[in-house]
Design a protein around this motif. Structure first.
Motif, PDB file in Angstrom:
ATOM      1  N   THR A  75     -13.993 -28.591  -8.940  1.00  0.00           N
ATOM      2  CA  THR A  75     -14.597 -28.095  -7.544  1.00  0.00           C
ATOM      3  C   THR A  75     -14.054 -29.372  -6.477  1.00  0.00           C
ATOM      4  OG1 THR A  75     -16.713 -28.920  -7.917  1.00  0.00           O
ATOM      5  CG2 THR A  75     -16.059 -26.572  -8.313  1.00  0.00           C
ATOM      6  N   GLY A  76     -13.341 -30.141  -6.668  1.00  0.00           N
ATOM      7  CA  GLY A  76     -13.146 -31.222  -5.682  1.00  0.00           C
ATOM      8  C   GLY A  76     -14.328 -32.087  -5.321  1.00  0.00           C
ATOM      9  N   SER A  77     -14.176 -33.089  -4.275  1.00  0.00           N
ATOM     10  CA  SER A  77     -14.932 -33.820  -3.866  1.00  0.00           C
ATOM     11  C   SER A  77     -16.367 -33.346  -3.518  1.00  0.00           C
ATOM     12  CB  SER A  77     -14.528 -34.790  -2.772  1.00  0.00           C
ATOM     13  OG  SER A  77     -13.937 -34.077  -1.528  1.00  0.00           O
ATOM     14  N   LEU A  78     -16.273 -32.360  -2.659  1.00  0.00           N
ATOM     15  CA  LEU A  78     -17.324 -31.681  -2.240  1.00  0.00           C
ATOM     16  C   LEU A  78     -18.029 -30.964  -3.407  1.00  0.00           C
ATOM     17  CD1 LEU A  78     -18.981 -30.716   0.168  1.00  0.00           C
ATOM     18  CD2 LEU A  78     -17.808 -28.643   0.338  1.00  0.00           C
ATOM     19  N   GLY A  79     -17.826 -30.345  -4.303  1.00  0.00           N
ATOM     20  CA  GLY A  79     -18.370 -30.003  -5.573  1.00  0.00           C
ATOM     21  C   GLY A  79     -19.133 -31.029  -6.137  1.00  0.00           C
ATOM     22  N   ALA A  80     -18.087 -32.260  -6.284  1.00  0.00           N
ATOM     23  CA  ALA A  80     -19.085 -33.241  -7.111  1.00  0.00           C
ATOM     24  C   ALA A  80     -20.069 -33.845  -6.294  1.00  0.00           C
ATOM     25  CB  ALA A  80     -17.907 -34.370  -7.259  1.00  0.00           C
ATOM     26  N   MET A  81     -20.090 -34.061  -5.062  1.00  0.00           N
ATOM     27  CA  MET A  81     -21.013 -34.556  -4.215  1.00  0.00           C
ATOM     28  C   MET A  81     -22.225 -33.649  -4.118  1.00  0.00           C
ATOM     29  SD  MET A  81     -20.789 -35.286  -0.020  1.00  0.00           S
ATOM     30  CE  MET A  81     -20.689 -33.558   0.365  1.00  0.00           C
ATOM     31  N   VAL A  82     -22.203 -32.521  -4.560  1.00  0.00           N
ATOM     32  CA  VAL A  82     -23.483 -31.653  -4.689  1.00  0.00           C
ATOM     33  C   VAL A  82     -23.696 -31.294  -6.006  1.00  0.00           C
ATOM     34  CG1 VAL A  82     -23.285 -30.566  -2.247  1.00  0.00           C
ATOM     35  CG2 VAL A  82     -22.260 -29.447  -4.330  1.00  0.00           C
ATOM     36  N   GLY A  83     -23.480 -32.103  -6.869  1.00  0.00           N
ATOM     37  CA  GLY A  83     -23.628 -32.039  -8.624  1.00  0.00           C
ATOM     38  C   GLY A  83     -22.937 -30.731  -9.014  1.00  0.00           C
ATOM     39  N   MET A  84     -21.981 -30.360  -8.550  1.00  0.00           N
ATOM     40  CA  MET A  84     -21.290 -29.194  -9.045  1.00  0.00           C
ATOM     41  C   MET A  84     -19.797 -29.387  -9.220  1.00  0.00           C
ATOM     42  SD  MET A  84     -23.301 -26.026  -6.881  1.00  0.00           S
ATOM     43  CE  MET A  84     -24.929 -25.909  -6.628  1.00  0.00           C
ATOM     44  N   PRO A  85     -19.488 -30.251 -10.271  1.00  0.00           N
ATOM     45  CA  PRO A  85     -18.160 -30.677 -10.504  1.00  0.00           C
ATOM     46  C   PRO A  85     -17.181 -29.598 -10.740  1.00  0.00           C
ATOM     47  CG  PRO A  85     -19.409 -31.508 -12.129  1.00  0.00           C
ATOM     48  CD  PRO A  85     -20.249 -30.945 -11.290  1.00  0.00           C
ATOM     49  N   ILE A  86     -17.719 -28.733 -11.694  1.00  0.00           N
ATOM     50  CA  ILE A  86     -16.545 -27.726 -12.173  1.00  0.00           C
ATOM     51  C   ILE A  86     -17.169 -26.259 -11.766  1.00  0.00           C
ATOM     52  CG2 ILE A  86     -16.233 -29.025 -13.920  1.00  0.00           C
ATOM     53  CD1 ILE A  86     -17.812 -26.673 -15.442  1.00  0.00           C
ATOM     54  N   ALA A  87     -16.204 -25.190 -12.022  1.00  0.00           N
ATOM     55  CA  ALA A  87     -16.677 -23.778 -11.673  1.00  0.00           C
ATOM     56  C   ALA A  87     -16.079 -23.063 -12.706  1.00  0.00           C
ATOM     57  CB  ALA A  87     -16.453 -23.319 -10.342  1.00  0.00           C
ATOM     58  N   ALA A  88     -16.790 -22.234 -13.546  1.00  0.00           N
ATOM     59  CA  ALA A  88     -16.286 -21.691 -14.689  1.00  0.00           C
ATOM     60  C   ALA A  88     -15.882 -20.414 -14.174  1.00  0.00           C
ATOM     61  CB  ALA A  88     -17.501 -21.362 -16.054  1.00  0.00           C
ATOM     62  N   GLY A  89     -14.910 -19.937 -14.549  1.00  0.00           N
ATOM     63  CA  GLY A  89     -14.283 -18.336 -14.212  1.00  0.00           C
ATOM     64  C   GLY A  89     -15.395 -17.363 -14.741  1.00  0.00           C
ATOM     65  N   ASN A  90     -15.817 -16.302 -13.959  1.00  0.00           N
ATOM     66  CA  ASN A  90     -16.676 -15.547 -14.428  1.00  0.00           C
ATOM     67  C   ASN A  90     -16.797 -13.940 -13.961  1.00  0.00           C
ATOM     68  OD1 ASN A  90     -17.970 -15.637 -11.928  1.00  0.00           O
ATOM     69  ND2 ASN A  90     -19.857 -16.972 -12.839  1.00  0.00           N
ATOM     70  N   LEU A  91     -17.136 -13.031 -14.644  1.00  0.00           N
ATOM     71  CA  LEU A  91     -17.251 -11.978 -14.172  1.00  0.00           C
ATOM     72  C   LEU A  91     -18.564 -11.264 -14.698  1.00  0.00           C
ATOM     73  CD1 LEU A  91     -14.020  -9.941 -14.743  1.00  0.00           C
ATOM     74  CD2 LEU A  91     -14.989 -10.464 -12.376  1.00  0.00           C
ATOM     75  N   PHE A  92     -19.337 -10.616 -13.792  1.00  0.00           N
ATOM     76  CA  PHE A  92     -20.634 -10.045 -14.201  1.00  0.00           C
ATOM     77  C   PHE A  92     -20.880  -8.729 -13.391  1.00  0.00           C
ATOM     78  CE2 PHE A  92     -21.839 -13.247 -11.007  1.00  0.00           C
ATOM     79  CZ  PHE A  92     -22.817 -12.516 -10.318  1.00  0.00           C
ATOM     80  N   ILE A  93     -21.750  -7.952 -13.957  1.00  0.00           N
ATOM     81  CA  ILE A  93     -22.269  -6.706 -13.424  1.00  0.00           C
ATOM     82  C   ILE A  93     -23.701  -7.048 -12.640  1.00  0.00           C
ATOM     83  CG2 ILE A  93     -23.282  -4.383 -13.558  1.00  0.00           C
ATOM     84  CD1 ILE A  93     -21.520  -3.999 -16.020  1.00  0.00           C
ATOM     85  N   GLY A  94     -23.556  -6.891 -11.233  1.00  0.00           N
ATOM     86  CA  GLY A  94     -24.850  -7.430 -10.373  1.00  0.00           C
ATOM     87  C   GLY A  94     -23.917  -7.887  -9.187  1.00  0.00           C
ATOM     88  N   LYS A  95     -24.746  -8.882  -8.821  1.00  0.00           N
ATOM     89  CA  LYS A  95     -24.186  -9.517  -7.267  1.00  0.00           C
ATOM     90  C   LYS A  95     -24.414 -10.977  -7.375  1.00  0.00           C
ATOM     91  CE  LYS A  95     -28.514  -8.307  -4.932  1.00  0.00           C
ATOM     92  NZ  LYS A  95     -29.077  -7.537  -3.603  1.00  0.00           N
ATOM     93  N   PHE A  96     -23.630 -11.585  -6.620  1.00  0.00           N
ATOM     94  CA  PHE A  96     -23.773 -12.954  -6.348  1.00  0.00           C
ATOM     95  C   PHE A  96     -24.371 -13.084  -4.919  1.00  0.00           C
ATOM     96  CE2 PHE A  96     -22.056 -17.386  -5.521  1.00  0.00           C
ATOM     97  CZ  PHE A  96     -22.483 -18.043  -6.371  1.00  0.00           C
ATOM     98  N   ASN A  97     -25.426 -13.636  -4.835  1.00  0.00           N
ATOM     99  CA  ASN A  97     -26.001 -13.958  -3.489  1.00  0.00           C
ATOM    100  C   ASN A  97     -25.637 -15.409  -2.945  1.00  0.00           C
ATOM    101  OD1 ASN A  97     -27.731 -14.602  -1.260  1.00  0.00           O
ATOM    102  ND2 ASN A  97     -29.711 -13.886  -2.337  1.00  0.00           N
TER     103      ASN A  97
END
Length: 375
Positions: free
Chosen positions: A196-218
């Motif tokens: 997730t680049g420098s911004l993602g690493a800065m907020v403690g979220m360095p990776i993002a897994a590909g995902n799909l789910f039934i519901g909603k993302f807030n």
């Protein structure tokens, strides 16, 4: 002679007369508001700003009420333009199993307006149970998967919106959840664990897994609490028995955890949950992305199906998962099932621990031709 005092007196007198003169009766005959007793409305308010319908010879107002509402015994209360009256009387009990016509008469008695009030129970919103992953649209620069079958519709949720906060100039194919032209049959969904680049690493979220789910993302909670932002489930009116489909998977080379890379092998995840969407007090319940961390323990859970085999497969393979009802020791209440008191969700991820930002960049899960088998 000084005429000014007389002139002032005349002016004041005429003004006083004009102030106490009665206003002309109101010539308007409108419904300006409508309410129903009890917590039966689907929408927050009833739309009364409607146009004349020549086929009905009336102004139509359409109202949806919750499932199970007795439409034969409803007493709507109306707000009218000042001085107007309505027949049948506001607040009187009427049978709305068919539209009820109301006549509003203006205060001056010269004007009339006829309204046709239709009140219906909320229609059951069935979702498709077979998922081809063929149809997408592009929103905010990334793919959104959706399924349609007759009148049934489902839009898959994903974490792509959160990835966009970190890397907003990515192409649709560079997002974690994207489209693959060569699936098991036609196109398919392609889920990739991304950095997730420098911004993602800065907020403690360095990776993002590909995902799909039934519901909603807030999206408003994506940075503060991504697990809570992943809200799982939609109403389901059947007892699910199995989930089956096709997949292939390639793990990434290096696994990221605890601030660095290790030799741990990544794994994908596919699971489905079936749960009661109300608590013991009748309040709505929506399960979220914290569920796997709690080892799928929750008082509202009824059944769980989860893929267990961790074998790496680079060619298309079938899978079949059974919903385990024994785990929670609950039976399905058919009356509650028909009333929409159960939710279902399916969650698919290219990194099993991606929710806690652990996984191998490059891990790729392809998914296609999935279906829910139900009773």
């Amino acid at each position: 002679m000084n005429y000014k005092p007389l002139l002032y007196a005349l002016l004041i007198g005429s003004t006083a007369v004009s102030c106490i003169r009665k206003e002309a009766p109101n010539a308007e005959a409108d419904i300006t508001g409508c309410t129903l007793p009890g917590n039966v409305l689907i929408q927050d308010s009833i739309d009364v700003d409607v146009s004349y319908d020549e086929s009905l010879n009336a102004y139509p107002i359409y109202v949806q009420v919750k499932k199970g509402t007795d439409c034969s015994q409803l007493a709507p209360t109306f707000t009218l333009t000042p001085g107007a009256t309505i027949e049948p009387a506001s607040g009187s009990v009427q049978d709305f199993t068919s539209p009820v016509r109301y006549t509003v008469t203006s205060e001056d008695g010269q004007w009339h307006r006829t309204y046709s009030i239709s009140i219906e129970e909320e229609k059951v919103k069935e979702i498709p149970t077979t998922f081809h992953f063929e149809d997408t649209r592009t929103e905010n620069g990334y793919y959104v998967f959706y399924e349609t079958s007759g009148t049934q519709e489902l839009t898959w949720a994903s974490g792509n919106g959160g990835f966009r906060l970190a890397i907003n100039d990515a192409e649709p194919s560079e997002y974690p959840t994207t489209l693959e032209e060569k699936g098991f049959s036609g196109k398919c969904a392609k889920l990739v664990t991304r950095t997730t680049g420098s911004l993602g690493a800065m907020v403690g979220m360095p990776i993002a897994a590909g995902n799909l789910f039934i519901g909603k993302f807030n999206l408003s909670n994506a940075l503060s609490n991504s697990l809570k932002a992943t809200q799982l489930g939609v109403e389901f009116y059947h007892k699910p028995l199995k989930l089956k489909g096709y997949f292939k998977y390639t793990p990434g080379n290096q696994f990221y955890e605890n601030g660095g890379y290790t030799n741990r092998k990544d794994q994908f995840d596919i699971y489905a949950i079936f749960y009661e969407n109300k608590d013991e007090n009748g309040q709505s319940v929506m399960l979220d992305g914290t569920l796997p961390l709690a080892n799928f323990v929750h008082p509202n859970l009824v059944a769980l199906a989860q893929y267990k085999d961790t074998q790496v497969l680079n060619s298309w393979q079938p899978f079949e998962m059974t919903f385990d009802y024994d785990r929670y020791g609950k039976s399905v209440d058919l009356d509650r099932l028909n009333a929409g008191d159960y939710n279902i969700s399916i969650v698919i991820s290219s990194s099993k621990d991606g929710a806690t930002f652990e996984g191998a960049p490059g891990s790729t899960l392809w998914i296609d031709e999935m279906s829910i088998i139900y009773e």
